[in-house]
Design a protein around this motif. Structure first.
Motif, PDB file in Angstrom:
ATOM      1  N   LYS A  53     -14.583  -0.956  -9.539  1.00 24.60           N
ATOM      2  CA  LYS A  53     -13.862  -2.119 -10.072  1.00 24.60           C
ATOM      3  C   LYS A  53     -12.515  -2.203  -9.346  1.00 24.60           C
ATOM      4  N   THR A  54     -12.389  -3.175  -8.462  1.00 16.45           N
ATOM      5  CA  THR A  54     -11.161  -3.348  -7.696  1.00 16.45           C
ATOM      6  C   THR A  54     -10.164  -4.181  -8.490  1.00 16.45           C
ATOM      7  N   LYS A  55      -8.967  -3.643  -8.653  1.00 16.39           N
ATOM      8  CA  LYS A  55      -7.897  -4.388  -9.325  1.00 16.39           C
ATOM      9  C   LYS A  55      -7.273  -5.372  -8.335  1.00 16.39           C
ATOM     10  N   PHE A  56      -7.019  -4.902  -7.089  1.00 14.79           N
ATOM     11  CA  PHE A  56      -6.586  -5.800  -6.025  1.00 14.79           C
ATOM     12  C   PHE A  56      -6.873  -5.164  -4.675  1.00 14.79           C
ATOM     13  N   MET A  57      -7.028  -6.036  -3.682  1.00 17.41           N
ATOM     14  CA  MET A  57      -7.289  -5.569  -2.325  1.00 17.41           C
ATOM     15  C   MET A  57      -6.688  -6.548  -1.341  1.00 17.41           C
ATOM     16  N   ASN A  58      -5.978  -5.989  -0.359  1.00 11.61           N
ATOM     17  CA  ASN A  58      -5.375  -6.759   0.711  1.00 11.61           C
ATOM     18  C   ASN A  58      -5.717  -6.022   2.002  1.00 11.61           C
ATOM     19  N   PHE A  59      -6.824  -6.439   2.648  1.00  9.97           N
ATOM     20  CA  PHE A  59      -7.301  -5.736   3.838  1.00  9.97           C
ATOM     21  C   PHE A  59      -6.538  -6.200   5.074  1.00  9.97           C
ATOM     22  N   GLU A  60      -5.386  -5.570   5.270  1.00  8.51           N
ATOM     23  CA  GLU A  60      -4.563  -5.779   6.461  1.00  8.51           C
ATOM     24  C   GLU A  60      -3.712  -4.530   6.628  1.00  8.51           C
ATOM     25  N   VAL A  61      -3.216  -4.320   7.833  1.00  6.27           N
ATOM     26  CA  VAL A  61      -2.366  -3.157   8.071  1.00  6.27           C
ATOM     27  C   VAL A  61      -1.168  -3.240   7.124  1.00  6.27           C
ATOM     28  N   GLY A  62      -0.938  -2.168   6.377  1.00  2.00           N
ATOM     29  CA  GLY A  62       0.114  -2.141   5.370  1.00  2.00           C
ATOM     30  C   GLY A  62      -0.369  -2.585   3.998  1.00  2.00           C
ATOM     31  N   GLY A  63      -1.567  -3.155   3.943  1.00  6.27           N
ATOM     32  CA  GLY A  63      -2.143  -3.578   2.668  1.00  6.27           C
ATOM     33  C   GLY A  63      -2.852  -2.413   1.989  1.00  6.27           C
ATOM     34  N   ARG A  64      -3.447  -2.708   0.832  1.00 12.26           N
ATOM     35  CA  ARG A  64      -4.105  -1.631   0.110  1.00 12.26           C
ATOM     36  C   ARG A  64      -5.214  -2.159  -0.786  1.00 12.26           C
ATOM     37  N   ARG A  65      -6.065  -1.236  -1.182  1.00 12.17           N
ATOM     38  CA  ARG A  65      -7.085  -1.485  -2.196  1.00 12.17           C
ATOM     39  C   ARG A  65      -6.804  -0.519  -3.336  1.00 12.17           C
ATOM     40  N   PHE A  66      -6.671  -1.054  -4.538  1.00  8.08           N
ATOM     41  CA  PHE A  66      -6.451  -0.258  -5.733  1.00  8.08           C
ATOM     42  C   PHE A  66      -7.649  -0.508  -6.643  1.00  8.08           C
ATOM     43  N   TYR A  67      -8.376   0.574  -6.928  1.00  7.84           N
ATOM     44  CA  TYR A  67      -9.637   0.403  -7.634  1.00  7.84           C
ATOM     45  C   TYR A  67      -9.921   1.604  -8.536  1.00  7.84           C
ATOM     46  N   PRO A  88     -10.652  -5.049  14.209  1.00  6.69           N
ATOM     47  CA  PRO A  88     -11.798  -5.745  13.625  1.00  6.69           C
ATOM     48  C   PRO A  88     -13.140  -5.378  14.248  1.00  6.69           C
ATOM     49  N   LYS A  89     -14.112  -5.153  13.354  1.00 10.49           N
ATOM     50  CA  LYS A  89     -15.509  -4.854  13.684  1.00 10.49           C
ATOM     51  C   LYS A  89     -15.705  -3.528  14.419  1.00 10.49           C
ATOM     52  N   THR A  90     -14.628  -2.742  14.580  1.00 12.65           N
ATOM     53  CA  THR A  90     -14.728  -1.495  15.330  1.00 12.65           C
ATOM     54  C   THR A  90     -14.223  -0.291  14.547  1.00 12.65           C
ATOM     55  N   ASN A  91     -13.031  -0.415  13.936  1.00 11.30           N
ATOM     56  CA  ASN A  91     -12.399   0.744  13.315  1.00 11.30           C
ATOM     57  C   ASN A  91     -11.373   0.299  12.279  1.00 11.30           C
ATOM     58  N   PHE A  92     -11.260   1.080  11.219  1.00  8.30           N
ATOM     59  CA  PHE A  92     -10.092   0.974  10.353  1.00  8.30           C
ATOM     60  C   PHE A  92      -9.794   2.345   9.776  1.00  8.30           C
ATOM     61  N   LYS A  93      -8.521   2.517   9.417  1.00 13.65           N
ATOM     62  CA  LYS A  93      -8.045   3.796   8.887  1.00 13.65           C
ATOM     63  C   LYS A  93      -7.247   3.531   7.625  1.00 13.65           C
ATOM     64  N   TYR A  94      -7.289   4.502   6.726  1.00 18.51           N
ATOM     65  CA  TYR A  94      -6.469   4.392   5.532  1.00 18.51           C
ATOM     66  C   TYR A  94      -6.153   5.752   4.964  1.00 18.51           C
ATOM     67  N   LEU A  95      -5.070   5.770   4.190  1.00 23.06           N
ATOM     68  CA  LEU A  95      -4.706   6.947   3.411  1.00 23.06           C
ATOM     69  C   LEU A  95      -5.306   6.738   2.031  1.00 23.06           C
ATOM     70  N   ASN A  96      -6.064   7.699   1.562  1.00 22.52           N
ATOM     71  CA  ASN A  96      -6.702   7.629   0.256  1.00 22.52           C
ATOM     72  C   ASN A  96      -6.064   8.662  -0.664  1.00 22.52           C
ATOM     73  N   ALA A  97      -5.751   8.234  -1.884  1.00 20.13           N
ATOM     74  CA  ALA A  97      -5.204   9.176  -2.864  1.00 20.13           C
ATOM     75  C   ALA A  97      -5.689   8.778  -4.255  1.00 20.13           C
ATOM     76  N   PHE A  98      -5.937   9.784  -5.070  1.00 19.25           N
ATOM     77  CA  PHE A  98      -6.230   9.530  -6.476  1.00 19.25           C
ATOM     78  C   PHE A  98      -4.937   9.033  -7.116  1.00 19.25           C
ATOM     79  N   SER A  99      -5.072   8.320  -8.217  1.00 19.04           N
ATOM     80  CA  SER A  99      -3.883   7.824  -8.897  1.00 19.04           C
ATOM     81  C   SER A  99      -4.191   7.624 -10.379  1.00 19.04           C
ATOM     82  N   ASP A 100      -3.161   7.207 -11.102  1.00 20.64           N
ATOM     83  CA  ASP A 100      -3.393   6.808 -12.489  1.00 20.64           C
ATOM     84  C   ASP A 100      -3.557   5.290 -12.509  1.00 20.64           C
ATOM     85  N   LYS A 101      -3.750   4.727 -13.701  1.00 18.28           N
ATOM     86  CA  LYS A 101      -4.006   3.288 -13.824  1.00 18.28           C
ATOM     87  C   LYS A 101      -2.807   2.433 -13.415  1.00 18.28           C
TER      88      LYS A 101
END
Length: 166
Positions: A53-67, A88-101
């Motif tokens: 369940k995604t609360k918000f997502m902004n797929f761009e460099v500096g953006g984030r997905r919170f779910y 685009p269509k080749t690679n993306f990277k992100y920092l992933n961390a657990f969080s609270d609500k």
């Protein structure tokens, strides 16, 4: 499920890294969309019977997905992905961390590097997950990450043919 498709899951404790290679019988653009569009991610990014369940997502460099991954009983486990690089269509990277609500991160996290390539209608996704600490990596493995992520990728494989018809 096509049993001839590549699937590797390698845990390298000395380097605190997990390597996942998975092929899908689908075009690269469809697999890319499945990993980068909120409406598709929420259909598969959790091992069943859990749901994403995604609360918000902004797929761009500096953006984030919170779910959250949500259990059938309503239990929620929140995470945040902060996008650090997108080709685009080749690679993306992100920092992933657990969080609270409230999106307060539980560090250390892990760095995900996803690479996409296609040959003859088969798309290969190569994922490198570098953990900032061996303890965090071992905790994830103990929590069933390998089995859960395998189930999640299997579910994506079964979902892709339905997405290609839309």
């Amino acid at each position: 499920m096509n049993n001839n498709l590549l699937f590797d899951f390698i845990v390298d404790k000395p380097s605190k890294t997990v390597f996942v290679n998975r092929e899908f019988a689908a075009e690269l653009s469809l697999v890319w969309d499945a990993f980068t569009k909120q409406e598709i991610l929420d259909q598969w990014w959790a091992p069943k019977p859990w749901a994403s369940k995604t609360k918000f997502m902004n797929f761009e460099v500096g953006g984030r997905r919170f779910y959250a991954m949500v259990s059938p009983e309503g239990e929620q486990h929140w995470s945040c992905q902060r996008f650090t690089s997108i080709t685009p269509k080749t690679n993306f990277k992100y920092l992933n961390a657990f969080s609270d609500k409230d999106e307060n991160l539980s560090l250390p996290g892990s760095e995900w590097d996803l690479n996409f390539s296609e040959q003859n209608g088969i798309t290969k996704v190569s994922i490198t997950i570098y953990n900032e600490s061996l303890e965090r990596m071992e905790q994830q493995i103990e929590m069933g990450f390998q089995g859960g992520f395998t189930m999640t990728l299997d579910f994506l494989e079964s979902l892709l043919p339905t997405l290609s018809k839309k």
